[in-house]
Design an enzyme around this catalytic site. Sequence first.
Site, PDB file in Angstrom:
ATOM      1  N   GLY A  46       0.828  -1.198   0.000  1.00 44.42           N
ATOM      2  CA  GLY A  46       0.000   0.000   0.000  1.00 44.42           C
ATOM      3  C   GLY A  46       0.862   1.247   0.000  1.00 44.42           C
ATOM      4  O   GLY A  46       1.973   1.238   0.547  1.00 44.42           O
ATOM      5  N   GLN A  51       2.843  10.007   1.204  1.00 43.37           N
ATOM      6  CA  GLN A  51       4.185   9.424   1.364  1.00 43.37           C
ATOM      7  C   GLN A  51       5.139   9.833   0.244  1.00 43.37           C
ATOM      8  O   GLN A  51       6.351   9.733   0.388  1.00 43.37           O
ATOM      9  CB  GLN A  51       4.093   7.892   1.409  1.00 43.37           C
ATOM     10  CG  GLN A  51       3.371   7.370   2.639  1.00 43.37           C
ATOM     11  CD  GLN A  51       3.239   5.865   2.584  1.00 43.37           C
ATOM     12  OE1 GLN A  51       2.299   5.342   2.008  1.00 43.37           O
ATOM     13  NE2 GLN A  51       4.196   5.152   3.155  1.00 43.37           N
ATOM     14  N   LEU A  92       6.274   1.869   4.355  1.00 39.90           N
ATOM     15  CA  LEU A  92       7.406   2.289   3.520  1.00 39.90           C
ATOM     16  C   LEU A  92       8.032   3.585   4.031  1.00 39.90           C
ATOM     17  O   LEU A  92       9.184   3.862   3.712  1.00 39.90           O
ATOM     18  CB  LEU A  92       6.952   2.453   2.063  1.00 39.90           C
ATOM     19  CG  LEU A  92       6.646   1.128   1.358  1.00 39.90           C
ATOM     20  CD1 LEU A  92       5.937   1.371   0.031  1.00 39.90           C
ATOM     21  CD2 LEU A  92       7.934   0.338   1.145  1.00 39.90           C
ATOM     22  N   HIS A 133      -4.800   1.974   7.339  1.00 40.37           N
ATOM     23  CA  HIS A 133      -3.420   2.483   7.456  1.00 40.37           C
ATOM     24  C   HIS A 133      -3.168   3.591   6.414  1.00 40.37           C
ATOM     25  O   HIS A 133      -2.602   4.638   6.742  1.00 40.37           O
ATOM     26  CB  HIS A 133      -2.461   1.302   7.259  1.00 40.37           C
ATOM     27  CG  HIS A 133      -1.008   1.648   7.214  1.00 40.37           C
ATOM     28  ND1 HIS A 133      -0.100   1.184   8.149  1.00 40.37           N
ATOM     29  CD2 HIS A 133      -0.288   2.382   6.339  1.00 40.37           C
ATOM     30  CE1 HIS A 133       1.106   1.639   7.844  1.00 40.37           C
ATOM     31  NE2 HIS A 133       1.035   2.370   6.749  1.00 40.37           N
ATOM     32  N   GLU A 134      -3.611   3.353   5.181  1.00 42.68           N
ATOM     33  CA  GLU A 134      -3.343   4.326   4.106  1.00 42.68           C
ATOM     34  C   GLU A 134      -4.196   5.587   4.258  1.00 42.68           C
ATOM     35  O   GLU A 134      -3.715   6.692   3.999  1.00 42.68           O
ATOM     36  CB  GLU A 134      -3.581   3.681   2.727  1.00 42.68           C
ATOM     37  CG  GLU A 134      -2.731   2.443   2.422  1.00 42.68           C
ATOM     38  CD  GLU A 134      -1.243   2.632   2.647  1.00 42.68           C
ATOM     39  OE1 GLU A 134      -0.759   3.771   2.562  1.00 42.68           O
ATOM     40  OE2 GLU A 134      -0.557   1.630   2.936  1.00 42.68           O
TER      41      GLU A 134
HETATM   42  C1  QAP Z   1       0.839  -0.826   5.020  1.00 40.65           C
HETATM   43  O1  QAP Z   1       3.006  -1.147   4.163  1.00 40.65           O
HETATM   44  C2  QAP Z   1       0.560  -2.091   5.788  1.00 40.65           C
HETATM   45  O2  QAP Z   1       9.704  -1.709   6.570  1.00 40.65           O
HETATM   46  C3  QAP Z   1       1.667  -1.019   3.767  1.00 40.65           C
HETATM   47  O3  QAP Z   1      11.696  -2.250   4.857  1.00 40.65           O
HETATM   48  C4  QAP Z   1       1.581  -2.972   6.143  1.00 40.65           C
HETATM   49  O4  QAP Z   1       3.670  -1.886   2.154  1.00 40.65           O
HETATM   50  C5  QAP Z   1      -0.714  -2.398   6.165  1.00 40.65           C
HETATM   51  C6  QAP Z   1       7.745  -2.214   3.548  1.00 40.65           C
HETATM   52  C7  QAP Z   1       1.305  -4.129   6.852  1.00 40.65           C
HETATM   53  C8  QAP Z   1      -0.984  -3.555   6.855  1.00 40.65           C
HETATM   54  C9  QAP Z   1       0.017  -4.441   7.201  1.00 40.65           C
HETATM   55  C10 QAP Z   1       8.078  -1.948   4.856  1.00 40.65           C
HETATM   56  C11 QAP Z   1       8.770  -2.488   2.666  1.00 40.65           C
HETATM   57  C12 QAP Z   1       6.364  -2.172   3.064  1.00 40.65           C
HETATM   58  C13 QAP Z   1       9.388  -1.968   5.279  1.00 40.65           C
HETATM   59  C14 QAP Z   1       3.963  -1.619   3.292  1.00 40.65           C
HETATM   60  C15 QAP Z   1      10.418  -2.241   4.376  1.00 40.65           C
HETATM   61  C16 QAP Z   1      10.095  -2.513   3.066  1.00 40.65           C
HETATM   62  C17 QAP Z   1       5.329  -1.729   3.813  1.00 40.65           C
HETATM   63 CO    CO Z   2       2.405   3.482   5.558  1.00 47.74          CO
END
Ligand code: QAP
Ligand code: CO
Length: 177
Positions: A46, A51, A92, A133-134
């Site tokens: 997401g 961001q 991210l 979250h988004e």
């Molecule tokens: C939001 O997050 C989310 O730390 C989206 O080193 C995440 O795409 C909602 C990411 C989990 C619900 C559950 C994070 C990539 C990606 C990191 C993401 C990283 C590389 C996060």
């Molecule tokens: Co986020």
Amino acid sequence: MAKLDILHFPDKRLRTKAVNIITIDDKLRRFIDDMYETMYDAPGIGLAATQVNFHKRLIVIDISEDKDEPLCLINPVITHKDGVEIMQEGCLSVPGFYENVERAEHITVNALNQQGEAFELTAEGLLAVCIQHEIDHLDGKLFVDYLSPLKRNRIRKKLIQMDKELAQQVKQPSSTL
Ligand code: QAP
Ligand code: CO
């Protein structure tokens, strides 16, 4: 298509409240394509416009295994929430950190698609968590805001240090060392 730069916590710009999108035209659709490219490249499930320093209400999501179920929500509004779900979240904008966050288990959301058509979506599980979250990002909120101040400050200090080191690496590429 272009990959966009992602802002990292504690960048103040992540605290901006995004405004509704009024015109959905080809220019916006090209920007949405760039957001997808940025999210898939990361890789992430997401990404909110906030961001990538674009302060309008737009998010892209793809929670599918094969990364072939893109979902774009313009001006999303949650109209119904119920139940409670605790899930480990990442972001991210908070790279390398994952913590449990409590959110609604089921949601109904209204939004516009890339053609400007209104639609309604009901979601549960990971998709429901991801949408919440988004949408938080569009309101200037981050998942670390739900953690204790102690945990949040530890993450903040580590990310400031990490981004300092990254900036140094950019100034001194390995070829010149
Ligand atoms: C939001 O997050 C989310 O730390 C989206 O080193 C995440 O795409 C909602 C990411 C989990 C619900 C559950 C994070 C990539 C990606 C990191 C993401 C990283 C590389 C996060
Ligand atoms: Co986020």
